[in-house]
Design a protein around this motif. Structure first.
Motif, mmCIF file in Angstrom:
data_model
loop_
_atom_site.group_PDB
_atom_site.id
_atom_site.type_symbol
_atom_site.label_atom_id
_atom_site.label_comp_id
_atom_site.label_asym_id
_atom_site.label_seq_id
_atom_site.Cartn_x
_atom_site.Cartn_y
_atom_site.Cartn_z
ATOM 1 N N GLU A 180 -29.614 17.240 27.699
ATOM 2 C CA GLU A 180 -29.476 18.430 26.859
ATOM 3 C C GLU A 180 -30.364 19.532 27.430
ATOM 4 O O GLU A 180 -31.588 19.430 27.409
ATOM 5 N N LEU A 181 -29.715 20.581 27.908
ATOM 6 C CA LEU A 181 -30.427 21.600 28.665
ATOM 7 C C LEU A 181 -30.093 22.984 28.125
ATOM 8 O O LEU A 181 -28.932 23.330 27.948
ATOM 9 N N TYR A 182 -31.137 23.774 27.847
ATOM 10 C CA TYR A 182 -30.970 25.170 27.462
ATOM 11 C C TYR A 182 -31.427 26.038 28.635
ATOM 12 O O TYR A 182 -32.329 25.663 29.382
ATOM 13 N N GLY A 183 -30.828 27.206 28.782
ATOM 14 C CA GLY A 183 -31.184 28.090 29.882
ATOM 15 C C GLY A 183 -32.019 29.275 29.424
ATOM 16 O O GLY A 183 -31.622 29.988 28.496
ATOM 17 N N TYR A 184 -33.169 29.462 30.062
ATOM 18 C CA TYR A 184 -33.989 30.645 29.773
ATOM 19 C C TYR A 184 -33.948 31.547 30.993
ATOM 20 O O TYR A 184 -34.497 31.228 32.043
ATOM 21 N N GLU A 185 -33.291 32.686 30.862
ATOM 22 C CA GLU A 185 -33.110 33.621 31.967
ATOM 23 C C GLU A 185 -34.372 34.459 32.154
ATOM 24 O O GLU A 185 -34.770 35.209 31.270
ATOM 25 N N CYS A 186 -34.972 34.323 33.318
ATOM 26 C CA CYS A 186 -36.258 35.003 33.530
ATOM 27 C C CYS A 186 -36.145 36.098 34.583
ATOM 28 O O CYS A 186 -36.976 36.197 35.492
#
Length: 245
Positions: A180-186
């Motif tokens: 289970e992976l969430y993406g944090y756009e940096c």
């Protein structure tokens, strides 16, 4: 030259033209199929990404066990702008309580190149508790990073911290690996080689798709270091000379 010789020469020239036309047509068909597969697989990555949880606002992202911060280029001991932004965003998630742990994963495969030490020093200099920092020295590729996160660090749910042009591949791999992976756009700035990275990702996604189809293993696995414990035993060669208090 007899009529028979003339006929043979014409026949040979005709067969030669047919041969080259057949080869050309064969190449067109092959490249057409490859192009179709490439476009189709890349579209699949974007569909998975658009249906995932990803954002560039930390307040909008769900809590998770750990923030995975993948490595990028370092110049001596100085992180590149891409890596610096990943570290800043990973730290932000930790400070806001979105994650309890930080997993730093990068390339430490050569004696004269170490992405992990400056990453670790950055987190320690910003007062992240030493026990909360895990270091993965064998994160040579995104696939390795994610497989090892699941199999070595026993991660079930994580926030993957990276630039938006890299995240679709990571999220796709996470889905395929049942992580289970969430993406944090940096994306904290405009990057010099951003156009190059966009084109490179096009082929990198094809390789990722291929790896999933053939169950490509990571270069190294190893004994488990559960993410709910202390990460200090994972530091190894990345231990700073002094640990800030």
């Amino acid at each position: 030259m007899t009529n028979r010789d003339s006929y043979i020469n014409k026949t040979l020239r005709f067969l030669s033209r047919v041969k080259w036309k057949s080869l050309f047509l064969g190449f067109v068909i092959i490249f057409g199929i490859l192009g179709f597969v490439t476009l189709g697989s890349n579209l699949g990555f974007w569909i998975v990404y658009q249906n995932s949880i990803h954002t560039n606002h930390s307040s909008e992202i769900p809590e998770a066990e750990v923030a995975i911060v993948p490595g990028a280029a370092v110049y001596g001991k100085t992180p590149s702008p891409i890596l610096m932004d990943r570290l800043a965003c990973g730290l932000e998630l930790y400070k806001q309580g979105k994650v309890k742990k930080i997993l730093l994963s990068g390339d430490n495969g050569k004696t004269d190149y170490n992405e992990l030490r400056p990453m670790l020093e950055y987190m320690l200099s910003h007062h992240v508790k030493p026990d909360d920092i895990f270091v993965d020295h064998a994160g040579f590729r995104t696939l390795d990073t994610l497989i090892r996160a699941k199999e070595v660090f026993l991660v079930n749910k994580a926030i993957f911290v990276s630039q938006s042009f890299f995240l679709p591949r990571a999220i796709y791999l996470g889905k395929e690996l049942e992580l289970e992976l969430y993406g944090y756009e940096c994306n904290l700035r405009t990057y010099k080689k951003e156009t190059y990275y966009l084109f490179r990702e096009f082929s990198a996604r094809m390789l990722a798709w291929w790896d999933i189809q053939w169950d490509t293993p990571p270069k190294y696995l190893g004994k488990p270091y559960p993410i709910d414990g202390s990460g200090m035993s994972t530091w190894k060669g990345s231990i700073p000379v002094t640990i800030p208090k």
